[in-house]
Design an enzyme around this catalytic site. Sequence first.
Site, PDB file in Angstrom:
ATOM      1  N   THR A   1      19.535   8.056   5.608  1.00 24.67           N
ATOM      2  CA  THR A   1      18.668   7.989   6.466  1.00 24.67           C
ATOM      3  C   THR A   1      18.652   9.439   7.304  1.00 24.67           C
ATOM      4  O   THR A   1      19.586  10.240   7.559  1.00 24.67           O
ATOM      5  CB  THR A   1      18.913   6.969   7.709  1.00 24.67           C
ATOM      6  OG1 THR A   1      20.351   7.391   8.360  1.00 24.67           O
ATOM      7  CG2 THR A   1      19.328   5.652   7.077  1.00 24.67           C
ATOM      8  N   ASP A   2      17.255   9.687   8.043  1.00 25.81           N
ATOM      9  CA  ASP A   2      17.278  10.640   8.844  1.00 25.81           C
ATOM     10  C   ASP A   2      18.286   9.948  10.141  1.00 25.81           C
ATOM     11  O   ASP A   2      18.468   9.130  10.097  1.00 25.81           O
ATOM     12  CB  ASP A   2      15.821  10.770   9.435  1.00 25.81           C
ATOM     13  CG  ASP A   2      15.619  12.328   9.644  1.00 25.81           C
ATOM     14  OD1 ASP A   2      16.539  13.040  10.057  1.00 25.81           O
ATOM     15  OD2 ASP A   2      14.472  12.830   9.644  1.00 25.81           O
TER      16      ASP A   2
END
Length: 484
Positions: free
Chosen positions: A255-256
């Site tokens: 994930t960011d």
Amino acid sequence: MGLDPGLRRLALGTLLAAYPGPVPPDWAVDLVAEGLAGHTLFGTNVHDPAQVAASTAALRVGRADVLIAIDEEGGDVTRLAHATGSPYPGNAALGAIGDVALTRRVYEAIGTELAGLGITVNLAPTVDVNTADENPVIGTRSFGADPVRVAAHSAAAVAGLQASGVAACAKHFPGHGATIADSHHELPTVDVPLDVLRRRDLPPFAAVVAAGAQAVMTAHIRVPALTGTGPATFSRAVLVDLLRTEYGFTGAVITDALEMKGASVAAGGVGPAAVRALAAGADLLCIGAAVDAELVEHVAAEIAGALGDGRLDSARVEEAAGRAATLAAWTRAARREPTGGGTDLGYAAARRAVKIDGVLTELNRPLVVQLHAASTMAEGRVPWGLGPHLADAEEIRVVAAETDPASLRQRAGDRPIVLVGRHLHRLPGGPELVAALAAEHPVTVVEMGWPARWRPAGVRAFVTTYGASHANGRAAAEALGLAG
């Protein structure tokens, strides 16, 4: 009653944490020993190469296969060279040059530097197709606006990084290039049909999957046709149906940063964001930069709680932790001997990217005016401009919207003016200041951001560097004949 040790270790195995300062605190190393997948390094963790190498060695005391990640894109996003600016041009410059072999060599040089410091995952390359000139967060981080060109350079970048033994993480799936908002601050929307995404935004991701990218990073963007009201990071339609089933990706989905508003606000906090991302198919959760032991334990407890109340299936979390472990194993097995390249390659590449429209004449000892431009959270506050490279020219720095053109003309006298800026087409007061000066004075413009289509009337020359790294600044100063 405390958290079940087995569930805690399982949850920790899906987390990329971070820590403050140049020396890993004891808790950061202890968490690694207790199962934490790894840490991401930011500029605050970097003072000099020897210190970074000592930090990564300290983390490996916790566990030999700890994942140590960093955002080292070259160009405008650098952590290793945050104090000076990167010695490499970024993606926009490499895309403008159009030499995919050079792109591979530059990324292999970056990877070799990272590997030498004990860093195992580069959260790069950015493979978004920057089709929105007003995009506030991608811009020069992109190889360009043409999906075919971006795809070719993206695959080359992945190949170069991984040839150095550093895992590549291509970002931001399914494509952040058409947004006009920054997901650090809000949830951007890309409201287009899926067939537009397939033609415009997704070809680079198909290319990096084919090139063997070990990881892909999610985007905190809303694509109503796929994600409904939430971000792609929380969407099984994006992470499983599209990325894994349709595109055949088998690596780790990272994930960011979950602290970003595009994720945390949508979920109601970092802990709930972690649960929703795992449920959607993410494997490795990047918490963010502002992390301490308490936050890591909070997120781990939230995941464990979700396993208990049915929000998460244990098989899904075991799968995620397994993919994180597989990525770690790849990094240990993929060590390569250094192949050279080095920073000289970056400066030479930056020179090739410079584009000059007009004629560079009579630039003897000009007044160089750098227009202030705010940095994004992705970039951080990194020095940029011509200043460090000037031999015998006066430089001043001003805010465009607060500057009187007559005062600049008076200060310049009979000297020409060189205006240096980033994203001048959308800088408040920038186009107006350029026009007012060019109407009455010899002006050359140096654009060090995303160039867009804007070209001011009346200027003698418009110089485009396709980025604001230290290498780009040096190349511009040399092109103008002003370098020391």
